[in-house]
Design an enzyme around this catalytic site. Structure first.
Site, PDB file in Angstrom:
ATOM      1  N   GLY A  93       0.793  -1.227   0.000  1.00 51.38           N
ATOM      2  CA  GLY A  93       0.000   0.000   0.000  1.00 51.38           C
ATOM      3  C   GLY A  93       0.822   1.273   0.000  1.00 51.38           C
ATOM      4  O   GLY A  93       0.296   2.347   0.310  1.00 51.38           O
ATOM      5  N   GLN A  94       2.112   1.179  -0.334  1.00 47.80           N
ATOM      6  CA  GLN A  94       2.905   2.421  -0.385  1.00 47.80           C
ATOM      7  C   GLN A  94       2.360   3.321  -1.483  1.00 47.80           C
ATOM      8  O   GLN A  94       2.178   2.886  -2.630  1.00 47.80           O
ATOM      9  CB  GLN A  94       4.393   2.112  -0.631  1.00 47.80           C
ATOM     10  N   HIS A 100       8.787   6.866   4.880  1.00 49.99           N
ATOM     11  CA  HIS A 100       8.164   7.535   6.025  1.00 49.99           C
ATOM     12  C   HIS A 100       7.707   6.469   7.000  1.00 49.99           C
ATOM     13  O   HIS A 100       7.247   5.402   6.603  1.00 49.99           O
ATOM     14  CB  HIS A 100       6.992   8.396   5.574  1.00 49.99           C
ATOM     15  N   LEU A 101       7.843   6.801   8.277  1.00 45.41           N
ATOM     16  CA  LEU A 101       7.416   5.916   9.343  1.00 45.41           C
ATOM     17  C   LEU A 101       6.064   6.421   9.837  1.00 45.41           C
ATOM     18  O   LEU A 101       5.951   7.575  10.266  1.00 45.41           O
ATOM     19  CB  LEU A 101       8.466   5.959  10.457  1.00 45.41           C
ATOM     20  N   HIS A 102       5.036   5.563   9.733  1.00 47.34           N
ATOM     21  CA  HIS A 102       3.729   5.913  10.285  1.00 47.34           C
ATOM     22  C   HIS A 102       3.760   5.639  11.791  1.00 47.34           C
ATOM     23  O   HIS A 102       4.099   4.519  12.212  1.00 47.34           O
ATOM     24  CB  HIS A 102       2.620   5.035   9.697  1.00 47.34           C
TER      25      HIS A 102
HETATM   26  P1  5GP Z   1       1.895   5.223   2.336  1.00 51.38           P
HETATM   27  O1  5GP Z   1       0.577   4.792   1.746  1.00 51.38           O
HETATM   28  O2  5GP Z   1       2.885   5.613   1.259  1.00 51.38           O
HETATM   29  O3  5GP Z   1       2.460   4.263   3.325  1.00 51.38           O
HETATM   30  O4  5GP Z   1       1.566   6.515   3.195  1.00 51.38           O
HETATM   31  C1  5GP Z   1       1.421   7.779   2.623  1.00 51.38           C
HETATM   32  C2  5GP Z   1       0.661   8.614   3.622  1.00 51.38           C
HETATM   33  O5  5GP Z   1       0.809   9.962   3.254  1.00 51.38           O
HETATM   34  C3  5GP Z   1      -0.833   8.300   3.665  1.00 51.38           C
HETATM   35  O6  5GP Z   1      -1.209   7.911   4.967  1.00 51.38           O
HETATM   36  C4  5GP Z   1      -1.469   9.614   3.230  1.00 51.38           C
HETATM   37  O7  5GP Z   1      -2.676   9.898   3.926  1.00 51.38           O
HETATM   38  C5  5GP Z   1      -0.395  10.634   3.516  1.00 51.38           C
HETATM   39  N1  5GP Z   1      -0.415  11.776   2.631  1.00 51.38           N
HETATM   40  C6  5GP Z   1      -0.584  11.766   1.290  1.00 51.38           C
HETATM   41  N2  5GP Z   1      -0.528  13.021   0.799  1.00 51.38           N
HETATM   42  C7  5GP Z   1      -0.326  13.832   1.879  1.00 51.38           C
HETATM   43  C8  5GP Z   1      -0.193  15.262   2.002  1.00 51.38           C
HETATM   44  O8  5GP Z   1      -0.235  16.027   1.033  1.00 51.38           O
HETATM   45  N3  5GP Z   1      -0.013  15.734   3.258  1.00 51.38           N
HETATM   46  C9  5GP Z   1       0.062  14.915   4.357  1.00 51.38           C
HETATM   47  N4  5GP Z   1       0.243  15.502   5.546  1.00 51.38           N
HETATM   48  N5  5GP Z   1      -0.062  13.578   4.262  1.00 51.38           N
HETATM   49  C10 5GP Z   1      -0.254  13.049   3.035  1.00 51.38           C
END
Ligand code: 5GP
Ligand code: ZN
Length: 114
Positions: A93-94, A100-102
């Site tokens: 789901g990236q 980035h670390l959630h």
């Molecule tokens: P991934 O799905 O790559 O693990 O996580 C990406 C995260 O970035 C998601 O949880 C999404 O909500 C967040 N995200 C995407 N675009 C933005 C943005 O423009 N600003 C912020 N603060 N978060 C974002």
């Protein structure tokens, strides 16, 4: 990377609610939170996925986790518990290809994850 969303947030060219910032790491609130606490801890160095992490990043990754711990403590969820997640590539789901670390917490976390 000029077209990277998180590089733009780090450079403050795209707005975000930044809650921590040092020479190597920025942390900001996820725009679409999946839990009462959902903060993204992001290295300023552009690495597209965890597969790009090398030995030279050892210290950086340690610092990333320690910033997450600090935010968890500041937000009062350290003792209750929290989850740290890094998604790598499509099946995980990236969606943003800058690692980035959630930091997720403030509610019970389920296992196995979805
Ligand atoms: P991934 O799905 O790559 O693990 O996580 C990406 C995260 O970035 C998601 O949880 C999404 O909500 C967040 N995200 C995407 N675009 C933005 C943005 O423009 N600003 C912020 N603060 N978060 C974002
Ligand atoms: Zn980037």
């Amino acid at each position: 990377m000029s077209d990277c969303l998180f590089c733009k947030i780090i450079a403050k060219k795209v707005p975000a609610k930044i809650i921590y910032d040092d020479e190597a790491i920025t942390a900001f609130e996820d725009v679409n939170p999946q839990a009462p606490v959902h903060t993204l801890i992001v290295p300023k160095k552009h690495l597209s996925t965890t597969l790009d992490i090398t030995e030279e990043d050892n210290e950086l990754i340690g610092r990333l986790i320690r910033v997450a711990n600090r935010v968890a403590m500041e937000k009062g969820i350290a003792e209750r518990g929290f989850r740290l997640v890094m998604n790598t590539n499509p099946e995980a789901g990236q969606s943003v290809y800058h690692i980035h670390l959630h930091l997720l917490g403030g509610r019970p976390m389920h296992w196995p994850p979805g």
